[in-house]
Motif scaffolding. Sequence first.
Motif, PDB file in Angstrom:
ATOM      1  N   PRO A   1       0.584  -1.250  -0.284  1.00  0.00           N
ATOM      2  CA  PRO A   1      -0.159  -0.085   0.040  1.00  0.00           C
ATOM      3  C   PRO A   1       1.179   1.294  -0.115  1.00  0.00           C
ATOM      4  O   PRO A   1       0.655   2.197   0.032  1.00  0.00           O
ATOM      5  CB  PRO A   1      -0.579  -0.066   1.321  1.00  0.00           C
ATOM      6  N   CYS A   2       2.214   0.928  -0.117  1.00  0.00           N
ATOM      7  CA  CYS A   2       2.797   2.277   0.305  1.00  0.00           C
ATOM      8  C   CYS A   2       3.515   2.807  -1.450  1.00  0.00           C
ATOM      9  O   CYS A   2       3.608   3.810  -1.569  1.00  0.00           O
ATOM     10  CB  CYS A   2       4.223   2.313   0.849  1.00  0.00           C
ATOM     11  N   GLY A   3       3.578   2.004  -1.986  1.00  0.00           N
ATOM     12  CA  GLY A   3       3.595   3.236  -3.078  1.00  0.00           C
ATOM     13  C   GLY A   3       3.246   1.762  -4.194  1.00  0.00           C
ATOM     14  O   GLY A   3       2.974   0.515  -4.612  1.00  0.00           O
ATOM     15  N   PHE A   4       3.645   2.119  -5.622  1.00  0.00           N
ATOM     16  CA  PHE A   4       3.047   1.133  -6.897  1.00  0.00           C
ATOM     17  C   PHE A   4       3.832   1.359  -7.841  1.00  0.00           C
ATOM     18  O   PHE A   4       4.486   2.412  -8.114  1.00  0.00           O
ATOM     19  CB  PHE A   4       1.927   0.814  -7.276  1.00  0.00           C
ATOM     20  N   ILE A   5       4.891   0.015  -8.495  1.00  0.00           N
ATOM     21  CA  ILE A   5       5.323   0.649  -9.986  1.00  0.00           C
ATOM     22  C   ILE A   5       3.671   0.756 -10.927  1.00  0.00           C
ATOM     23  O   ILE A   5       3.360   0.292 -11.235  1.00  0.00           O
ATOM     24  CB  ILE A   5       6.120  -0.683 -10.379  1.00  0.00           C
ATOM     25  N   PHE A   6       4.053   1.975 -12.179  1.00  0.00           N
ATOM     26  CA  PHE A   6       3.199   1.966 -13.030  1.00  0.00           C
ATOM     27  C   PHE A   6       4.096   2.208 -14.470  1.00  0.00           C
ATOM     28  O   PHE A   6       5.641   2.928 -14.558  1.00  0.00           O
ATOM     29  CB  PHE A   6       2.481   2.780 -13.150  1.00  0.00           C
ATOM     30  N   GLU A   7       3.422   2.861 -15.325  1.00  0.00           N
ATOM     31  CA  GLU A   7       4.392   3.049 -17.334  1.00  0.00           C
ATOM     32  C   GLU A   7       3.810   3.828 -17.774  1.00  0.00           C
ATOM     33  O   GLU A   7       2.311   3.523 -17.959  1.00  0.00           O
ATOM     34  CB  GLU A   7       4.513   1.836 -17.920  1.00  0.00           C
ATOM     35  N   ARG A   8       4.213   4.865 -18.222  1.00  0.00           N
ATOM     36  CA  ARG A   8       3.915   5.764 -19.138  1.00  0.00           C
ATOM     37  C   ARG A   8       4.650   5.649 -20.330  1.00  0.00           C
ATOM     38  O   ARG A   8       5.784   6.525 -19.568  1.00  0.00           O
ATOM     39  CB  ARG A   8       3.420   7.012 -17.820  1.00  0.00           C
ATOM     40  N   ASP A   9       4.552   5.849 -21.322  1.00  0.00           N
ATOM     41  CA  ASP A   9       5.257   6.523 -21.882  1.00  0.00           C
ATOM     42  C   ASP A   9       6.303   5.489 -22.535  1.00  0.00           C
ATOM     43  O   ASP A   9       7.482   5.900 -23.187  1.00  0.00           O
ATOM     44  CB  ASP A   9       5.555   7.910 -22.235  1.00  0.00           C
ATOM     45  N   GLN A  10       6.192   4.202 -21.806  1.00  0.00           N
ATOM     46  CA  GLN A  10       6.939   2.910 -22.103  1.00  0.00           C
ATOM     47  C   GLN A  10       8.071   3.245 -20.742  1.00  0.00           C
ATOM     48  O   GLN A  10       9.255   3.039 -21.396  1.00  0.00           O
ATOM     49  CB  GLN A  10       8.057   2.862 -23.735  1.00  0.00           C
ATOM     50  N   CYS A  11       8.139   4.462 -20.245  1.00  0.00           N
ATOM     51  CA  CYS A  11       8.950   4.781 -18.574  1.00  0.00           C
ATOM     52  C   CYS A  11       8.416   4.078 -17.217  1.00  0.00           C
ATOM     53  O   CYS A  11       6.925   4.263 -17.407  1.00  0.00           O
ATOM     54  CB  CYS A  11       9.427   5.601 -18.738  1.00  0.00           C
ATOM     55  N   LYS A  12       9.351   2.984 -17.086  1.00  0.00           N
ATOM     56  CA  LYS A  12       8.852   2.596 -15.489  1.00  0.00           C
ATOM     57  C   LYS A  12       8.981   3.462 -14.601  1.00  0.00           C
ATOM     58  O   LYS A  12      10.291   3.967 -15.029  1.00  0.00           O
ATOM     59  CB  LYS A  12       9.575   1.765 -15.511  1.00  0.00           C
ATOM     60  N   LEU A  13       7.989   4.382 -14.069  1.00  0.00           N
ATOM     61  CA  LEU A  13       7.505   5.029 -13.206  1.00  0.00           C
ATOM     62  C   LEU A  13       7.368   4.339 -11.476  1.00  0.00           C
ATOM     63  O   LEU A  13       6.336   3.080 -11.599  1.00  0.00           O
ATOM     64  CB  LEU A  13       6.919   5.963 -12.942  1.00  0.00           C
ATOM     65  N   ARG A  14       7.655   5.165 -10.639  1.00  0.00           N
ATOM     66  CA  ARG A  14       8.035   4.367  -9.156  1.00  0.00           C
ATOM     67  C   ARG A  14       6.934   5.415  -8.367  1.00  0.00           C
ATOM     68  O   ARG A  14       7.211   6.765  -7.921  1.00  0.00           O
ATOM     69  CB  ARG A  14       8.446   4.014  -7.712  1.00  0.00           C
ATOM     70  N   GLN A  15       5.500   5.590  -7.474  1.00  0.00           N
ATOM     71  CA  GLN A  15       4.913   6.480  -7.212  1.00  0.00           C
ATOM     72  C   GLN A  15       4.580   6.061  -5.888  1.00  0.00           C
ATOM     73  O   GLN A  15       5.292   4.445  -5.212  1.00  0.00           O
ATOM     74  CB  GLN A  15       2.934   6.022  -7.346  1.00  0.00           C
ATOM     75  N   VAL A  16       5.416   6.903  -4.575  1.00  0.00           N
ATOM     76  CA  VAL A  16       5.720   6.151  -3.792  1.00  0.00           C
ATOM     77  C   VAL A  16       4.875   7.268  -3.225  1.00  0.00           C
ATOM     78  O   VAL A  16       3.671   8.782  -2.478  1.00  0.00           O
ATOM     79  CB  VAL A  16       6.908   7.799  -2.432  1.00  0.00           C
ATOM     80  N   ASN A  17       3.972   6.491  -1.671  1.00  0.00           N
ATOM     81  CA  ASN A  17       1.797   7.062  -1.663  1.00  0.00           C
ATOM     82  C   ASN A  17       2.341   7.989  -0.484  1.00  0.00           C
ATOM     83  O   ASN A  17       3.968   7.881   0.671  1.00  0.00           O
ATOM     84  CB  ASN A  17       0.812   6.149  -1.058  1.00  0.00           C
ATOM     85  N   GLU A  18       0.998   8.669   0.104  1.00  0.00           N
ATOM     86  CA  GLU A  18       1.935   9.541   1.550  1.00  0.00           C
ATOM     87  C   GLU A  18       1.596   8.829   2.369  1.00  0.00           C
ATOM     88  O   GLU A  18       2.704   8.861   3.704  1.00  0.00           O
ATOM     89  CB  GLU A  18       0.409  10.657   1.374  1.00  0.00           C
ATOM     90  N   CYS A  19       1.608   7.224   2.495  1.00  0.00           N
ATOM     91  CA  CYS A  19       0.982   6.731   4.122  1.00  0.00           C
ATOM     92  C   CYS A  19       2.616   6.245   4.175  1.00  0.00           C
ATOM     93  O   CYS A  19       3.097   6.362   4.895  1.00  0.00           O
ATOM     94  CB  CYS A  19       0.024   5.607   3.847  1.00  0.00           C
ATOM     95  N   TYR A  20       3.411   6.459   3.239  1.00  0.00           N
ATOM     96  CA  TYR A  20       5.182   5.863   3.616  1.00  0.00           C
ATOM     97  C   TYR A  20       5.882   7.249   3.368  1.00  0.00           C
ATOM     98  O   TYR A  20       7.542   7.167   3.379  1.00  0.00           O
ATOM     99  CB  TYR A  20       5.614   5.713   1.789  1.00  0.00           C
ATOM    100  N   ALA A  21       5.602   8.075   3.285  1.00  0.00           N
ATOM    101  CA  ALA A  21       5.982   9.784   3.528  1.00  0.00           C
ATOM    102  C   ALA A  21       7.573   9.858   4.447  1.00  0.00           C
ATOM    103  O   ALA A  21       8.650  10.233   4.094  1.00  0.00           O
ATOM    104  CB  ALA A  21       5.135  11.077   3.790  1.00  0.00           C
ATOM    105  N   ALA A  22       7.010   9.267   6.062  1.00  0.00           N
ATOM    106  CA  ALA A  22       7.859  10.077   6.206  1.00  0.00           C
ATOM    107  C   ALA A  22       9.508   8.393   6.430  1.00  0.00           C
ATOM    108  O   ALA A  22      10.097   9.306   6.958  1.00  0.00           O
ATOM    109  CB  ALA A  22       6.957   9.168   8.262  1.00  0.00           C
ATOM    110  N   HIS A  23       8.601   7.485   5.883  1.00  0.00           N
ATOM    111  CA  HIS A  23      10.080   6.502   6.334  1.00  0.00           C
ATOM    112  C   HIS A  23      10.847   6.696   5.047  1.00  0.00           C
ATOM    113  O   HIS A  23      11.781   6.722   4.385  1.00  0.00           O
ATOM    114  CB  HIS A  23       9.334   5.238   5.460  1.00  0.00           C
ATOM    115  N   TYR A  24      10.319   7.664   3.763  1.00  0.00           N
ATOM    116  CA  TYR A  24      10.918   8.023   2.490  1.00  0.00           C
ATOM    117  C   TYR A  24      11.367   9.105   2.525  1.00  0.00           C
ATOM    118  O   TYR A  24      12.634   9.466   2.176  1.00  0.00           O
ATOM    119  CB  TYR A  24      10.119   8.030   1.323  1.00  0.00           C
ATOM    120  N   ASP A  25      11.540   9.568   3.576  1.00  0.00           N
ATOM    121  CA  ASP A  25      11.970  11.373   3.703  1.00  0.00           C
ATOM    122  C   ASP A  25      13.239  10.759   4.544  1.00  0.00           C
ATOM    123  O   ASP A  25      14.753  11.291   4.508  1.00  0.00           O
ATOM    124  CB  ASP A  25      11.205  12.130   4.458  1.00  0.00           C
ATOM    125  N   HIS A  26      13.426   9.451   5.702  1.00  0.00           N
ATOM    126  CA  HIS A  26      14.740   9.313   6.293  1.00  0.00           C
ATOM    127  C   HIS A  26      15.602   8.539   4.997  1.00  0.00           C
ATOM    128  O   HIS A  26      16.405   8.776   5.648  1.00  0.00           O
ATOM    129  CB  HIS A  26      13.902   8.674   7.941  1.00  0.00           C
TER     130      HIS A  26
END
Length: 474
Positions: free
Chosen positions: A27-52
């Motif tokens: 639930p912290c995020g997921f991989i998606f593709e746009r224009d044949q490029c793989k991107l990763r979304q980091v969701n708000e619930c993971y913000a504190a861990h990502y910032d650290h």
Amino acid sequence: MPDIGARRQRMTEATEVIVDPASFRDPCGFIFERDQCKLRQVNECYAAHYDHLMASGLYDELVGAGLLIPHDELPLDERATEDGYKVLRPAQLPLVSYPYEWSFSQLRDAALVTLEIARRALAKGMMLKDASAYNVQLFRGRPVLIDTLSFQRYQQGQPWAAYRQFCQHFLAPLALMSRIDVRLNQLLRIHLDGVPLDLASRLLPWRTKFNLPLGLHIHAHSRIQRRHAQATAAKKTAALSRRNFEAIIAGLQSAVAGLRWNASGTEWADYYATGHNYGADGLEAKESVVRKLICRVAPGRVWDLGANNGRFSQIAAECGAETVVAWDIDPACVENNYRQVIASRNTVIHPLLLDLANPTPGVGWANRERSSFAERGPVDLTLALGLVHHLAIANNSPLQHIAAYLAALTKSLILEWVPKEDSQVQRLLASREDIFPDYSQRHFEDVFRRYFNLQHSAPISETKRTAYWFGPLE
């Protein structure tokens, strides 16, 4: 889970992005593709861990050490859903591979990378919340962690939830490969959550119970799992001191580092040293012809099917290919090829296991969580050298089936035709009736021309063989 799936389906339709079918569990995020490029979304619930992760210096340290895949942060308007906190563009992988396609040393190195990351994370006040082998991929020839969301802030006394996963994904299969048979890595193809520890405990030799790391992390761990299968949550989450956490990581590092496999004695391990029938002049002629053809194609992505020790994969790399995947059925060939890649610091060649007569299927949830072999193509060029006669005669595959399948995998094809008069074909026919009247060069050419344009053919001097270059149909 149903709510998340429905939300992501609506998101996909609204923003024209493609969510990776393997990226739905966290639930912290997921991989998606746009224009044949793989991107990763980091969701708000993971913000504190990502910032650290970013502020502590851990990200920079791991990327600098080649342990974690690097990424760029994109503007927030690139997010796929409204709860997106960050959008990352990771370095793009040339190919996604799976543990059941890796050699012994590839899986072992991936295990050691995972443990080294866990050790360094703890020093920065973080811990790996999972230790899945699927979070590791081959990047520039080396295993690296690709899941930026695998970290969470460490809290004193917190148990390591990833311990069991590490043992199932890494230690158990490595022990089975080392102590019984290297082919037991295929258990990972059946058990996507890792080899069950009770199964590993039953399969391992009895004497391994007295081996301290295997006895502790597999046999005793398996007994504890059974004993506490119905235990309360409180009993399952006993506090773990930081010192004990560090000891577990160190113990697992020692256990993995102590496992060995001697890559020899298989059918094809010494083919180019002792088993081929070209002779020195014939092999040199073959290399010359193939090199010229590869350079004329000038491919970016190459698959070398039946690559053996990677001799012709190396030629493709020398001709400028960006990525060469050296597929072979023989575990020793893949193992030795990988060791050569590591020793030479090659960043282009990726040796992997493949039985082309039974290729990797799509498995996991809805058969889409792990892609099939064919789904990862098509590529610019496929090498099929000394391969067709094995498929046609040893596997009874009609030439038309072979041509159709190869056409689905590749745009261009460099193929070696091996006639019945060749000693290798005679060896295949020595113990069986010749039921292959259509196995002829003329029929071969007729069939392959239905799926490819024949660009060039040349006899390989000092042999009875012929090299072909097929291009795409107009």
